[in-house]
Design a protein around this motif. Structure first.
Motif, mmCIF file in Angstrom:
data_model
loop_
_atom_site.group_PDB
_atom_site.id
_atom_site.type_symbol
_atom_site.label_atom_id
_atom_site.label_comp_id
_atom_site.label_asym_id
_atom_site.label_seq_id
_atom_site.Cartn_x
_atom_site.Cartn_y
_atom_site.Cartn_z
ATOM 1 N N GLU A 195 23.153 93.980 -1.367
ATOM 2 C CA GLU A 195 23.244 94.408 -2.816
ATOM 3 C C GLU A 195 23.546 95.867 -3.130
ATOM 4 O OE1 GLU A 195 19.909 95.071 -6.396
ATOM 5 O OE2 GLU A 195 19.362 93.946 -4.585
ATOM 6 N N ILE A 196 23.149 96.678 -1.938
ATOM 7 C CA ILE A 196 23.903 98.153 -1.761
ATOM 8 C C ILE A 196 25.428 98.167 -1.876
ATOM 9 C CG2 ILE A 196 23.937 100.212 -0.665
ATOM 10 C CD1 ILE A 196 20.998 99.620 0.110
ATOM 11 N N THR A 197 25.809 97.420 -0.885
ATOM 12 C CA THR A 197 27.453 97.183 -0.915
ATOM 13 C C THR A 197 28.043 96.730 -2.133
ATOM 14 O OG1 THR A 197 27.274 95.329 0.548
ATOM 15 C CG2 THR A 197 27.108 97.244 1.680
ATOM 16 N N ALA A 198 27.433 96.023 -2.692
ATOM 17 C CA ALA A 198 28.046 95.551 -4.179
ATOM 18 C C ALA A 198 28.152 96.457 -5.129
ATOM 19 C CB ALA A 198 27.099 94.243 -4.737
ATOM 20 N N HIS A 199 27.364 97.555 -4.862
ATOM 21 C CA HIS A 199 27.315 98.542 -5.691
ATOM 22 C C HIS A 199 28.735 99.544 -5.791
ATOM 23 C CE1 HIS A 199 25.892 101.890 -8.438
ATOM 24 N NE2 HIS A 199 26.321 102.907 -7.809
#
Length: 517
Positions: free
Chosen positions: A450-454
């Motif tokens: 989810e962080i890297t999807a930011h």
């Protein structure tokens, strides 16, 4: 998948799993023995002229003392259980903080020192995502470490760290130059191997690794081209995401061919008939020769329980994988510092997160490797045995034949609490009462993705749009409308701030009235 994920199921299977979560399998021989003692006392005292009853003066005093000591034993074990849960929470927090610093605070604008040209965003994103994958690998490696599963050749760990260097340099590819991570993993794989590969026959490990480092497709070709056993076919299918299982989280990982068949990410002991009918274990010496004659040599129960059914606790694996991963993360941090890519606050957060990961795994090893002193456990258990042994002699005059069920109940109660304390003091295995480490690792995986999807968007892309009503409920206009209304008091040099404060004060009053009963 760990049985704990399905412990809440309904029907017969749900009940059976809940039954296996009890300590009946561990205490039934002792309960049975003390019940026999009570039966002997009752029969001899009732059917003969000899009374085995004795005074019960010591019953209350000793019972109170033993109750307090058993309560202390259970409380200390529960504290260890909760400390283990808190430490896994620390891993999740440190992983999120570290990933956020790497993904957001490390700049995308960077100049290649060799060429002097700006680096492409693709190269920087690949670099960042690789480091975030190592953060995920840290949590997974700690899980295997605590379960006594050393090395890196697991379906949920190897794809995350397969890119790490295997030798001290590309020019030195002998086994003497192999990095500690891979050398130790190879030794562990040889010791604990459950699936033997028929690939690479005649090849040394160093030659395989040397060629695989430059051409990973070689591993895939050799595995696919060789004659595979049924277990290896299952391994290849799971690597390809076609295992047929309903729950298969490894499908979300990369498909990287390995020089060794990968062991399962989760390998809980299989349930057997003995788990549901524990008294049948006394017949195992009779049944085992029969099953072997029928060609069934597997004994899933024999490697995890003693003859009487008591659990065999796995030892902590001698694995350096978490340490090696933190070394690579620290090396990346050092590179960013030398290049001036981190602000002081971000650098502090990053080094604190790496330190938190190292501290946490050390504390988890402390819990795993520091059981309650043997002298304390032995003295407590012997004292309880003596108490339960003489219990029927002391209560026969009052209970007569009820001495038998009363002794059985007392044995089940006291021995159960003692066994529960011993079981939960090491909460990192596959028992249904243990912490669900697989769930924790998968939660970390989801959060990191989810962080890297930011996408770290510019503020103008989402703040000043028609989807934002920042001053609601007093002013329900959108931010785009407010910015476009240049004649409003908000834009006045003398009325702007005052008008905005009046709106916010009105919002407070409306919220206060609407949310209070």
């Amino acid at each position: 998948m760990s049985d704990t994920l399905f412990a809440g199921g309904g029907g017969f299977w749900g009940f059976s799993k809940k039954f296996r979560a009890t300590v009946v399998n561990d205490i039934w021989p002792e309960v049975f023995f003390f019940t026999l003692v009570a039966t002997m006392v009752a029969l001899v005292s009732h059917l003969t002229s000899t009374s085995l009853a004795i005074s019960n003066q010591m019953l209350t005093v000793l019972g109170t003392v033993l109750g307090l000591v058993i309560s202390f034993r259970t409380s200390t074990a529960y504290e260890r259980f909760m400390e283990g849960r808190k430490l896994w929470t620390n891993i999740a927090i440190a992983s999120r903080n570290l990933a956020q610093v790497i993904w957001i605070h490390v700049p995308f604008e960077r100049v290649d020192k060799k060429t002097g040209q700006p680096m492409s965003h693709l190269k920087i994103i690949i670099e960042k995502k690789t480091m975030v994958n190592l953060i995920q690998a840290f949590a997974v490696s700690v899980k295997h470490l605590l379960r006594g599963e050393g090395g890196v050749y697991y379906a949920d760990l190897y794809p995350l760290i397969s890119c790490l260097p295997r030798f001290t340099s590309p020019k030195h590819t002998s086994e003497e130059d192999m990095m500690p991570l891979w050398k130790a993993s190879e030794m562990d794989h040889t010791m604990h191997q459950t699936i033997r590969s028929q690939s690479f026959r005649g090849d040394t490990l160093s030659s395989v690794l040397e060629r695989a480092q430059s051409d990973p497709a070689l591993l895939k070709e050799k595995n696919i081209g060789s004659e595979l056993s049924d277990s290896e076919v299952g391994w290849l299918n799971s690597m390809r995401g076609r295992s047929g299982k309903k729950f298969d989280p490894e499908r979300a990982l990369a498909i990287i061919p390995s020089e060794h068949p990968l062991r399962p990410a989760r390998n809980p002991p299989k349930a057997s008939l003995y788990d549901y009918l524990p008294f049948l274990r006394i017949l195992r010496p009779v049944w085992r020769p029969i099953t072997r004659r029928l060609g069934r040599h597997d004994d899933p129960d024999g490697q995890r329980r003693t003859f009487t059914g008591r659990k065999i606790r796995p030892q902590l694996a001698d694995s350096n994988v978490p340490i090696e991963i933190t070394l690579f993360l620290t090396t990346y941090f050092s590179m960013l510092l030398k290049a001036g890519q981190l602000q002081p606050a971000s650098a502090t957060t990053m080094v604190n997160a790496i330190s938190a990961l190292q501290d946490t795994v050390t504390n988890l090893e402390r819990i795993k490797n520091t059981p309650l002193p043997f002298a304390y456990q032995a003295h407590l258990r012997v004292s309880l045995w003596l108490y339960l042994f003489f219990l029927p002699f002391q209560i026969f005059d009052a209970f007569k034949f009820l001495t038998i069920p009363a002794t059985a109940f007392a044995s089940f109660l006291l021995l159960g609490f003692l066994e529960i304390g011993q079981e939960i003091e090491n909460p990192f295995n596959y028992d249904l009462n243990d912490l669900d480490l697989d769930h924790f690792c998968l939660a970390v995986q989801r959060e990191l993705h989810e962080i890297t999807a930011h996408t770290t968007p510019d503020l103008d892309e989402f703040v000043f749009t028609e989807w934002n009503q920042p001053f609601a409920p007093a002013d329900r206009r959108t931010a785009k409308d407010m910015m476009a209304d240049a004649n409003h008091d908000y834009h006045g040099p003398e009325t702007g701030v005052h008008s905005i404060r009046k709106t916010l004060l009105k919002s407070w009053r409306e919220v206060d009235e609407a949310t209070r009963r």
